[in-house]
Scaffold this motif. Structure first.
Motif, PDB file in Angstrom:
ATOM      1  N   CYS A  95       0.869  -1.083  -0.149  1.00 42.03           N
ATOM      2  CA  CYS A  95       0.034   0.025   0.064  1.00 42.03           C
ATOM      3  C   CYS A  95       0.881   1.068  -0.048  1.00 42.03           C
ATOM      4  CB  CYS A  95      -0.941   0.077   1.384  1.00 42.03           C
ATOM      5  SG  CYS A  95      -2.095   1.217   1.066  1.00 42.03           S
ATOM      6  N   GLN A  99       1.224   4.256  -2.534  1.00 40.97           N
ATOM      7  CA  GLN A  99       0.806   5.573  -2.463  1.00 40.97           C
ATOM      8  C   GLN A  99       1.770   6.739  -3.407  1.00 40.97           C
ATOM      9  OE1 GLN A  99       1.016   6.299   1.582  1.00 40.97           O
ATOM     10  NE2 GLN A  99      -0.678   5.227   2.116  1.00 40.97           N
ATOM     11  N   GLU A 208     -11.801  11.016   6.694  1.00 40.53           N
ATOM     12  CA  GLU A 208     -10.738  11.608   6.360  1.00 40.53           C
ATOM     13  C   GLU A 208     -10.822  12.812   6.920  1.00 40.53           C
ATOM     14  OE1 GLU A 208     -11.195  11.668   2.083  1.00 40.53           O
ATOM     15  OE2 GLU A 208     -10.605   9.852   1.584  1.00 40.53           O
ATOM     16  N   ARG A 214      -7.243   6.520   4.390  1.00 42.97           N
ATOM     17  CA  ARG A 214      -6.266   5.403   3.909  1.00 42.97           C
ATOM     18  C   ARG A 214      -4.694   5.858   4.159  1.00 42.97           C
ATOM     19  NH1 ARG A 214      -6.265   2.192  -0.817  1.00 42.97           N
ATOM     20  NH2 ARG A 214      -8.100   3.360  -1.688  1.00 42.97           N
ATOM     21  N   GLU A 215      -4.539   7.320   3.956  1.00 44.20           N
ATOM     22  CA  GLU A 215      -3.123   7.999   3.990  1.00 44.20           C
ATOM     23  C   GLU A 215      -2.733   7.777   5.418  1.00 44.20           C
ATOM     24  OE1 GLU A 215      -5.384   9.148   2.302  1.00 44.20           O
ATOM     25  OE2 GLU A 215      -5.028   9.322   0.033  1.00 44.20           O
ATOM     26  N   TRP A 217      -4.018   5.670   7.623  1.00 37.90           N
ATOM     27  CA  TRP A 217      -3.501   4.212   8.090  1.00 37.90           C
ATOM     28  C   TRP A 217      -2.172   3.855   7.579  1.00 37.90           C
ATOM     29  CZ3 TRP A 217      -4.628   0.554  11.511  1.00 37.90           C
ATOM     30  CH2 TRP A 217      -4.623  -0.623  11.277  1.00 37.90           C
ATOM     31  N   TYR A 218      -1.987   3.897   6.565  1.00 36.17           N
ATOM     32  CA  TYR A 218      -0.510   3.536   5.883  1.00 36.17           C
ATOM     33  C   TYR A 218       0.596   4.151   5.790  1.00 36.17           C
ATOM     34  CZ  TYR A 218      -3.336  -0.370   3.703  1.00 36.17           C
ATOM     35  OH  TYR A 218      -4.119  -1.295   3.713  1.00 36.17           O
ATOM     36  N   TYR A 229     -10.362   3.231  10.961  1.00 35.37           N
ATOM     37  CA  TYR A 229      -9.769   3.831   9.918  1.00 35.37           C
ATOM     38  C   TYR A 229     -10.932   3.425   8.508  1.00 35.37           C
ATOM     39  CZ  TYR A 229      -5.809   5.509  12.420  1.00 35.37           C
ATOM     40  OH  TYR A 229      -4.865   6.043  13.220  1.00 35.37           O
ATOM     41  N   TRP A 231     -11.504   3.946   4.146  1.00 33.79           N
ATOM     42  CA  TRP A 231     -11.503   4.631   2.890  1.00 33.79           C
ATOM     43  C   TRP A 231     -12.077   3.629   1.887  1.00 33.79           C
ATOM     44  CZ3 TRP A 231      -7.875   2.060   5.891  1.00 33.79           C
ATOM     45  CH2 TRP A 231      -7.326   0.967   5.229  1.00 33.79           C
ATOM     46  N   ASP A 237      -6.517  -1.312  -3.442  1.00 35.38           N
ATOM     47  CA  ASP A 237      -6.895  -2.311  -2.574  1.00 35.38           C
ATOM     48  C   ASP A 237      -7.611  -3.656  -3.472  1.00 35.38           C
ATOM     49  OD1 ASP A 237      -7.189  -0.541  -0.080  1.00 35.38           O
ATOM     50  OD2 ASP A 237      -8.557   0.216  -1.498  1.00 35.38           O
TER      51      ASP A 237
END
Length: 636
Positions: A95, A99, A208, A214-215, A217-218, A229, A231, A237
């Motif tokens: 992931c 990004q 968000e 997402r950003e 979490w990862y 969290y 997204w 995914d």
């Protein structure tokens, strides 16, 4: 990716508890593992050297399995590290790599959704993002708890109910489970509609805004909090290896918003084309129906004219029928009055009969008492009849002996008559002889004396013969009376007995009843029809003027047979069934044999076994057979 096997059969619960705690810290990012693109370090070993992914996994397994100097907590930490490397680290790394590619802004997605709801077609560009369709969202960091050797967390139903109350309206929430239990991840489905896209965008926006997308979490390397969290599910995914990627591949497909719009436009255009075709077909059917309606209008006009004519004729006939009905009503009224008078007379008669009922009831009671007395008298009569039968049998045997003697004496009489005739002939011859023949005259006198003696003897035999004839007639009368007494005694015998009284010439009713029931389903009506038929043929059989027989000669003998050409017999054979025909013919033959002149049924003592009239001897024997058990019971 290789996964080293571990012995988890007899694991210490406290060790598992510490392992779960450190694994949770690793997922939150409280410990740093990756220090460069390809180099990893053990977060729990001081002065750890650099490892690649496989070497770090082997290092952790060695500490857990082989190191005797490792403490209890060190083993729990490295067990947590193994689970993190096998289940979470690889997916997180993928992931992070993805990004680096450009992503679309959330507000651009929202504008796309608004333009779709406003029935405007958005322009697809090269950078439009691929989403998982039906619309889905990925939720991470769901709280889990280690119980009974497995991780457990909130069910999909509970999460769905919570988010439905907040207005997100998810269609389905599917928690992702691994071999170790709840993975802490879930996929939320919002359906394939535009309203579903609106709900998923609203859902992820709230996460968000709180920096739980997402950003977040990862991308965070620092320790994460315990909140969820979420997204929207995209190609990033979808292409992952693991629980999330497998579920999305199995239950969805990658599409852009423009792709979904195009598919809907194609479906809509096909639907519109189908409706247009249906409309054209309906128009043709409408024209055809209008043509048929015009024809029907013409036919209806003709029918109305015919109806008016028929109505006019009907009214005329109705007037005539009304007049006839009035006349019939007058007749019926008159008949009704007459019937009323008859009913009144009948009522008087019934009342008079009702008055007699009491007297008749008394008579019935009296008759009942008399019947009881008659039964006693019948028992005595049976005893007398039995004695009479025995006496008659004895007399019959004596009579038989006398008849034999009579026959002998009759032969003797005939012999004497022959000798007398011979003597008379000799005397006549001697009368014509001359007087000189003295010897012959003496012989003639001797013959005359013998003749006189023979005549006297013959007269004695004649008187005896007449006495025997009178005695035989008397005995025959007694035998006839005895047969009548037997018939009277056996009249109550059922026709199932060996010896019973059969009425010769009686018409059997059962074939008529069976035939009537086969031809008519109504039982009552069938009985009425059978009764009428039986009554009709009983009248025909009792008619002495009807003699449907003809005389035929067979050899030297003449005999009477049924004339099947007779009008009534032929009609019976053609119109009725065979068993009915046989019943009538049987009764007719019996009447012709036993009572041809009177033509009414005659009671006959009948032998059932041999199907013939029973002799007096058979009747007496049967009576004795029945009497013995009764006599034995009386003695007992």
């Amino acid at each position: 990716m290789s996964q080293p096997s571990r012995d988890t059969v007899n694991i210490d619960p406290e060790l598992e508890k510490y392992k779960h705690k450190y694994h949770k810290d690793l997922r939150r990012g409280c410990y740093k593992i990756q220090f460069s693109e390809n180099l990893l370090k053990c977060p729990f070993c001081p002065h750890s050297r650099d490892y690649c992914y496989e070497d770090l996994l082997r290092h952790a397994n060695r500490i857990v399995r082989e190191s005797k100097s490792a403490s209890f907590k060190d083993r729990a930490k490295h067990m947590a590290l193994i689970e993190y490397l096998e289940n979470d680290f690889y997916a997180r790394r993928k992931c992070l790599e993805s990004q680096q590619q450009p992503t679309q802004d959330f507000y651009a997605k929202r504008r796309c959704l608004d333009s779709t709801n406003a029935n405007t077609t958005p322009k697809q560009n090269a950078n439009e993002e691929l989403l998982v369709w039906p619309w889905m969202a990925v939720v991470a960091n769901i709280p889990v708890e280690y119980k009974n050797g497995k991780y457990a967390g909130d069910s999909g139903k509970k999460l769905k109910d919570d988010w439905t109350e907040k207005g997100y309206n998810p269609v389905k929430v599917y928690p992702l489970w691994s071999s170790k239990g709840h993975s802490g991840l879930a996929v939320v489905e919002f359906g394939p509609t535009w309203a579903g896209l609106d709900h998923v965008m609203k859902f992820i926006k709230d996460f968000e805004v709180n920096k739980h997308g997402r950003e977040d979490w990862y991308g965070r390397e620092t320790c994460k909090d315990d909140k969820l969290y979420a997204w929207i599910a995209t190609d990033k995914d979808y292409n992952l290896y693991g629980l999330v990627g497998n579920y999305l591949k199995k239950n969805g497909a990658l599409k852009t918003v423009a792709d979904v719009q195009k598919e809907e436009e194609v479906i809509r255009s096909k639907y519109i084309m189908g409706l247009t075709t249906i409309r054209d077909e309906k128009d043709k059917q409408s024209e055809k129906i209008k043509s048929e309606i015009s024809k029907t209008d013409i036919q209806l006009t003709n029918v109305m004219r015919q109806k008016e004519k028929i109505t006019e004729d009907f009214n005329k006939e109705l007037e005539m029928m009304q007049k006839k009905a009035d006349e019939q009503l007058k007749m019926i009224t008159t008949e009704h009055e007459q019937s009323k008078r008859l009913l009144e007379d009948r009522e008087k008669e019934l009342r008079a009969r009702e008055a007699k009922n009491e007297n008749e009831q008394r008579k019935l009671d009296y008759e009942k008492r008399m019947n009881e007395m008659a039964i006693q008298e019948q028992i005595k009569a049976d005893e007398r009849m039995l004695k009479l039968a025995v006496d008659q049998k004895r007399e019959k045997e004596k009579l038989h002996q006398k008849i034999i003697e009579l026959e002998k004496k009759l032969d003797e009489k005939q012999r004497l008559e022959l000798e007398i005739k011979q003597m008379k002939g000799a005397i006549e011859v001697m009368k014509h002889m001359t007087e000189e023949d003295l010897e012959a005259k003496n012989k003639m006198k001797s013959l005359q004396n013998d003749l006189k003696e023979k005549e006297e003897e013959l007269d004695g035999l004649e008187e005896l013969n007449q006495a025997l004839i009178v005695k035989e007639r008397k005995t025959n009368d007694e035998l006839v009376d005895a047969r009548k007494e037997l018939i009277f005694g056996f009249k109550d015998n059922a026709n199932t007995a060996q010896i019973f009284v059969k009425r010769m010439g009686d018409l059997e009713v059962r074939p008529f009843m069976a035939a009537a029931q086969r031809h008519c389903s109504n039982k009552k009506k069938a009985i009425e029809n059978a009764t009428k038929m039986v009554s009709l043929w009983e009248d025909h059989l009792g008619d002495s003027s009807w003699h449907p027989f003809k005389v035929v000669t067979i050899g030297d003998k003449t005999t009477e047979i049924l004339d099947e050409e007779d009008e009534k017999i032929a009609s019976l054979k053609n119109e009725c069934e065979k068993d009915v025909f046989d019943a009538v013919v049987t009764a007719l033959n019996e009447l012709n044999e036993y009572n041809p002149s009177g033509r009414y049924p005659v009671a006959v003592l009948w032998n059932k076994g041999e199907k013939r009239p029973a002799t007096l001897k058979e009747g007496v024997s049967h009576l004795l057979y029945k009497w013995r058990p009764r006599k034995t019971r009386k003695r007992c």
